[in-house]
Scaffold this active site. Structure first.
Site, PDB file in Angstrom:
ATOM      1  N   HIS A 159       0.807  -1.119   0.042  1.00 55.56           N
ATOM      2  CA  HIS A 159      -0.309   0.032   0.106  1.00 55.56           C
ATOM      3  C   HIS A 159       1.327   0.750   0.003  1.00 55.56           C
ATOM      4  O   HIS A 159       1.527   1.220   0.424  1.00 55.56           O
ATOM      5  CB  HIS A 159      -1.171  -0.304   0.668  1.00 55.56           C
ATOM      6  CG  HIS A 159      -1.784   1.224   1.028  1.00 55.56           C
ATOM      7  ND1 HIS A 159      -2.097   2.046   2.274  1.00 55.56           N
ATOM      8  CD2 HIS A 159      -2.397   1.501   0.190  1.00 55.56           C
ATOM      9  CE1 HIS A 159      -3.230   2.787   1.859  1.00 55.56           C
ATOM     10  NE2 HIS A 159      -3.367   2.430   0.646  1.00 55.56           N
ATOM     11  N   ASP A 160       0.481   1.720  -0.830  1.00 53.60           N
ATOM     12  CA  ASP A 160       1.611   3.136  -1.004  1.00 53.60           C
ATOM     13  C   ASP A 160       1.463   4.135   0.151  1.00 53.60           C
ATOM     14  O   ASP A 160       3.012   4.489   0.524  1.00 53.60           O
ATOM     15  CB  ASP A 160       1.202   4.355  -2.086  1.00 53.60           C
ATOM     16  CG  ASP A 160      -0.488   4.651  -2.052  1.00 53.60           C
ATOM     17  OD1 ASP A 160      -0.849   3.977  -1.224  1.00 53.60           O
ATOM     18  OD2 ASP A 160      -0.771   5.130  -3.805  1.00 53.60           O
ATOM     19  N   THR A 161       0.648   3.935   1.233  1.00 55.32           N
ATOM     20  CA  THR A 161       1.004   5.177   1.968  1.00 55.32           C
ATOM     21  C   THR A 161       1.350   4.799   3.308  1.00 55.32           C
ATOM     22  O   THR A 161       2.475   4.831   3.775  1.00 55.32           O
ATOM     23  CB  THR A 161      -0.766   5.235   2.400  1.00 55.32           C
ATOM     24  OG1 THR A 161      -1.435   5.856   1.724  1.00 55.32           O
ATOM     25  CG2 THR A 161      -0.494   6.447   3.985  1.00 55.32           C
ATOM     26  N   THR A 184      -3.095  13.874  -4.150  1.00 53.42           N
ATOM     27  CA  THR A 184      -4.290  14.288  -4.843  1.00 53.42           C
ATOM     28  C   THR A 184      -5.421  14.245  -3.452  1.00 53.42           C
ATOM     29  O   THR A 184      -6.427  14.904  -2.945  1.00 53.42           O
ATOM     30  CB  THR A 184      -4.408  12.892  -6.009  1.00 53.42           C
ATOM     31  OG1 THR A 184      -3.412  13.526  -6.838  1.00 53.42           O
ATOM     32  CG2 THR A 184      -5.599  13.221  -6.088  1.00 53.42           C
TER      33      THR A 184
END
Length: 496
Positions: free
Chosen positions: A240-242, A266
């Site tokens: 997961h990017d976060t 974003t």
């Protein structure tokens, strides 16, 4: 130590990138190798991800990267949360994966909530109910296409789906699975309550993998097709990017529960790390949610509509014949002086594309506030409102954890906006530390280096500090003025 090169494949909801990380034992150097678009495709009123284009673009990027680097040790994929793909009994993808912005979950939301009321769902999973959640998407899939249950062998979340294409190994990694609403809010394993209530099959997801795992070598047919010399290890790292971004923050182990973070892009994601998920009525009512960390820990956080609002304005103005870059936008806002009005960034209308300037003015009229006289004042309203929404969320995190957050780490593209960073320091009255800009990519690379035993956890912070510049920003606004602005914002946010 001879320099080692790994590839982070970082897929976002508008573009994808291959970034190399070259590690000499003490420092990581990043280099963009290839970038490509990744837009959801609208087909007959359904939104899909073009997984074939993603696969082909990544292959092309690998061929470019090896020519530049000579040798590549490994690759790993990180993406946005919640989306997934179906694999049949022959190992083939069933249809294109849906985008989380597809409307099918909304069509079945009421029926889902009848079976699983929102508060009950939160207490079972630790996740705030939302139509984008994997569990709601799956519910809609099976309502509209019940035959799928007989065809599915496996369900893979997006980063693991892409890794499967390169390795033919199926795993679902913990951080990406934690966004789904399919895990137990306490054990963080697949939730028996969810699966029994909704008649899902746990076998579709397999064992949830924590920390990194080497899946195997890049498939020989891909190496042959691309003419690659490197025997690249495919790694399931931090999906997961976060979660990847949080792994890239230079936070010492003893400081992590007193540190907050803001992912500024974003979407804005405001959170802190906790030892265990916080699944209480207070957290539910505050709109907080729980997601996983690479080490198996927890992130308590809240999603806020972020610079999407500014991006939509830029697009809108470009259609009118004028391209205003983000740097110029920040300059206009700085020159405008303090805002006289505020918006609630999470107001439902702002989440949808189109006519953003008009939507903001409509919101200000609805709440009886002064309208901006020019673009500078309009942008200043947005930036101050974002910083104030961060402030409100930081307070909620402190109330729900019982911890005072001493320092806030801001990362992502938004930290290049000096005004937004300073406003965040002013209104939170906290010390802000920025960087890295490429936090998700960096965390992806860190997870690969640790999986390959090239980097130990105890050396992670030192390597990060040695590799990336960081700035520390202190509040410049008096505490009384910050409190006054926060109270005025929260009054507006409560009404809309």
């Amino acid at each position: 130590m001879p320099e080692k090169n790994v590839i982070a494949i970082d897929l976002g909801a508008s573009s994808g990138r291959l970034i190399s990380g070259s590690f000499d034992g003490g420092k990581i150097a990043l280099k963009e190798q290839f970038r490509f678009s990744n837009q959801p495709i609208n087909l007959m009123d359904s939104l899909y991800w073009d997984h074939l284009k993603l696969f082909q673009s990544i292959k092309y990027g690998l061929s470019i990267a090896e020519k530049d680097l000579q040798t590549i040790e490994s690759l790993s994929v990180d993406t946005w949360g919640v989306d997934y793909g179906f694999i049949d009994h022959l190992g083939k993808v069933i249809n294109a994966p849906h985008s989380y912005r597809d409307g099918r979950s909304t069509r079945h939301q009421k029926e889902f909530e009848q079976q699983f009321p929102p508060e009950e769902y939160f207490f079972a999973t630790g996740v705030q109910p939302d139509t984008i959640d994997s569990v709601m998407q799956l519910f809609a899939d099976f309502k509209e296409r019940p035959y799928l249950k007989n065809e599915i062998d496996s369900i893979l979340f997006m980063p693991n789906l892409i890794e499967y294409f390169f390795s033919q190994e199926k795993v679902n990694e913990f951080t990406i699975a934690s966004t789904s609403g399919l895990l137990d809010g306490q054990t963080r394993e697949l939730s028996s309550e969810v699966f029994e209530k909704l008649a899902f099959e746990p076998r579709w997801f397999g064992e949830i993998q924590k920390k990194g795992r080497i899946l195997g070598k890049l498939l020989p047919q891909i190496r042959k097709e691309l003419g690659l010399h490197s025997e690249i290890e495919v790694i399931s790292g931090v999906g997961h990017d976060t979660a990847a971004a949080v792994l890239a923050l230079p936070i010492k182990e003893e400081e992590k529960f007193e540190s907050g973070f803001i992912s500024c892009g974003t979407w804005s994601i405001v959170g802190t790390q906790t030892d265990l998920p916080i699944v209480t009525k207070q957290a539910f009512e505050a709109g907080l949610t729980n997601e996983g960390c690479y080490d198996g820990g927890n992130r308590l956080l809240k999603n806020i509509t972020g610079l999407w609002i500014v991006q939509e304005l830029q697009k809108e103005w470009s259609y009118q014949g004028e391209m205003v870059d983000f740097g110029k936008m920040a300059e206009l806002a700085a020159a405008a002086g303090p805002a006289k009005s505020y918006i609630n960034p999470n107001y439902a209308a702002f989440a949808n594309p189109g006519e953003m300037e008009q939507k903001i003015k409509d919101f200000l009229r609805l709440t009886g506030q002064a309208l901006p006289k020019d673009r500078g004042e309009l942008l200043r309203i947005i930036y101050e409102s974002l910083a104030l929404s961060y402030t409100q969320t930081i307070r909620l995190l402190e109330e729900n954890t019982g911890k005072i957050l001493q320092r806030i780490f801001m990362f992502g593209g938004g930290i290049q906006n000096d005004l937004l960073v300073q406003l965040t320091a002013d209104y939170t009255q906290k010390t802000i530390q920025t960087g890295p800009v490429e936090a998700s990519v960096t965390g992806n690379i860190i997870s690969q280096l640790m999986t390959l035993k090239l980097l130990e956890e105890k050396d992670r912070v030192a390597v990060l500090k040695n590799s990336f510049e960081s700035q520390t920003i202190q509040p410049q606004l008096a505490a009384k003025e910050a409190a006054s602005a926060t109270a005025a914002f929260e009054k507006i946010a409560e009404t809309c």
